[in-house]
Scaffold this active site. Structure first.
Site, PDB file in Angstrom:
ATOM      1  N   SER A 178       0.865  -1.192  -0.240  1.00  0.00           N
ATOM      2  CA  SER A 178      -0.388  -0.405  -0.354  1.00  0.00           C
ATOM      3  C   SER A 178       0.748   1.176   0.224  1.00  0.00           C
ATOM      4  CB  SER A 178      -0.754   0.171   1.423  1.00  0.00           C
ATOM      5  OG  SER A 178      -1.972   1.052   1.174  1.00  0.00           O
ATOM      6  N   ASP A 224      -8.675  -4.494  -6.179  1.00  0.00           N
ATOM      7  CA  ASP A 224      -8.665  -2.850  -5.169  1.00  0.00           C
ATOM      8  C   ASP A 224      -9.169  -2.432  -5.219  1.00  0.00           C
ATOM      9  OD1 ASP A 224      -7.184  -1.915  -4.047  1.00  0.00           O
ATOM     10  OD2 ASP A 224      -5.375  -2.337  -4.103  1.00  0.00           O
ATOM     11  N   HIS A 256      -7.241  -5.492  -2.078  1.00  0.00           N
ATOM     12  CA  HIS A 256      -5.817  -5.033  -1.688  1.00  0.00           C
ATOM     13  C   HIS A 256      -4.709  -5.463  -0.372  1.00  0.00           C
ATOM     14  CE1 HIS A 256      -3.227  -0.612  -0.992  1.00  0.00           C
ATOM     15  NE2 HIS A 256      -3.964  -0.644   0.583  1.00  0.00           N
TER      16      HIS A 256
END
Length: 308
Positions: A178, A224, A256
Site C-alpha cells: 500500500s 482492490d 488490497h
C-alpha cells in the site's frame, strides 16, 4: 605433454604400448566422468559463473513452498536502538556456509505495523535473503517518508545491525504494501543503486515514475478498492521507462489486503524477481519469461522479455 596418437598406434609384439594406451584412455574416461558428475551435482558449479547464486536449482514446487532450503533465524531491532525508522525484525538464513546474502527491506501500509507483513520475512529468508520487515516512525507516515525509512533501515542493516556481516551491501532491494508499496518506488528513485523493487498493491499520489532505474515488479489486485489498479498500480507500471526491466502482475479475485496474509503467487514471483535481480541468478528467469499466463490466481501479467 600429450602423447601423439601415432605413438599409441605403434604395436610391437609385446603389445605394451597398446596396454599403456588402454590404461591412459581408461583413466581419461574416468576423469571425464568424475568431472561430469561434479558438474551435474555440485552446487558450486553455477557459482563459478555467478558467485551470487544461492541454493539448489529452482523448481516450481520449491519456490511455491511455504519454506525454502534455508533454515531461518530472526532478531528483533528495537526502535530505541535505531534512528530514521521504527525498528523491526530481521529474518536471515541461519547457516553462513554460503557466505553473504542479498537483503530486502519491507515497509507496511498506512496505519499498519510490520506484523501485517510478517509472513514474508521467513518465507523470503528461507530462499536465501536477509529480510528486514520494519515499523515506521508513525503508522500515518506517507509514502515519501516511508521511502526514506526503508533506506534508513537498509543502512542500519548493512552498517550497524548484528547480522551486517551476513549481508552484501551491494545487493539490496525494497518492498512494501500500500503506502509502503508507494514508498518502495520513492526509495528506488532516491537510491538508483538498489537492485530490485516490489510494490505490493501500491498507493501513491504521484502516478508517474519515469525516473526509476531499479528493476521493478508491481503487484496489483483486481478487486482492490483502496488503491484501484486503474489509478495506482497500472499507471505506475506504464510510467516506468520502457527500457527498464519491469513487470506488472495483477492478482485474480484478490483485494488490497492480499499481501497481508500468506499468498503463494506473491511469494513465487517475488522470490523469482529478487533472485533474478538481487542475485543476478538467471536460473529464475524461467518463472518470469515467457510471461506467465492468466490463471486462477493471475488476472494479468505484463513485462519485458527477455530480461537484461
Amino acid at each position: 605433454m600429450p602423447l601423439h596418437p601415432r605413438t599409441l598406434l605403434r604395436t610391437p609384439a609385446s603389445g605394451a604400448p597398446r596396454r599403456r594406451a588402454g590404461r591412459l584412455a581408461g583413466a581419461a574416461a574416468a576423469l571425464a566422468a568424475l568431472v561430469g558428475l561434479g558438474t551435474l551435482s555440485s552446487p558450486g558449479a553455477h557459482a563459478a559463473d555467478n558467485p551470487y547464486e544461492r541454493g539448489p536449482d529452482p523448481t516450481t514446487a520449491g519456490i511455491e513452498a511455504a519454506r525454502g532450503p534455508y533454515a531461518v533465524s530472526q532478531t528483533t531491532v528495537s526502535p530505541l536502538s535505531v534512528s530514521g525508522f521504527g525498528g523491526g525484525t530481521v529474518y536471515y538464513p541461519t547457516s553462513t556456509a554460503d557466505g553473504t546474502f542479498g537483503a530486502v527491506a519491507v515497509a507496511p501500509g498506512y496505519t499498519a505495523s510490520q506484523s501485517s507483513l510478517s509472513w514474508l520475512g521467513p518465507r523470503l529468508a528461507s530462499q536465501g535473503f536477509v529480510v528486514f520487515t520494519i515499523d515506521t516512525l508513525s503508522t500515518l507516515d506517507q509514502p515519501d517518508a516511508r521511502g526514506r525509512q526503508l533506506l534508513a533501515a537498509l543502512d542500519h542493516l548493512t552498517q550497524r545491525s548484528p547480522v551486517r556481516s551476513r549481508v552484501d551491501a551491494g545487493r539490496l532491494g525494497v518492498m512494501g504494501h500500500s503506502m509502503g508499496g508507494g514508498a518502495s518506488l520513492a526509495a528506488a528513485v532516491s537510491r538508483p543503486s538498489l537492485k530490485a523493487a516490489i510494490p505490493l498493491t501500491p498507493w501513491n499520489l504521484d502516478k508517474t515514475w519515469p525516473e526509476v532505474a531499479t528493476p521493478t515488479l508491481i503487484i496489483g489486485a483486481d478487486g482492490d478498492t483502496v488503491a484501484p489498479v486503474t489509478s495506482h498500480a497500472e499507471p505506475f507500471y506504464t510510467s516506468l521507462p520502457g527500457s527498464l526491466d519491469r513487470a506488472y502482475l495483477e492478482l485474480n479475485s484478490a483485494t488490497h489486503f492480499a499481501p497481508n496474509s500468506p499468498n503463494t503467487t506473491i511469494a513465487k514471483y517475488s522470490v523469482s524477481w529478487l533472485k533474478r535481480f538481487i542475485d543476478d541468478d538467471t536460473r529464475y528467469e524461467q518463472f518470469l519469461c515467457p510471461l506467465p499466463r492468466p490463471s486462477l490466481t493471475i488476472q494479468e501479467y505484463r513485462g519485458n522479455c527477455p530480461l537484461s
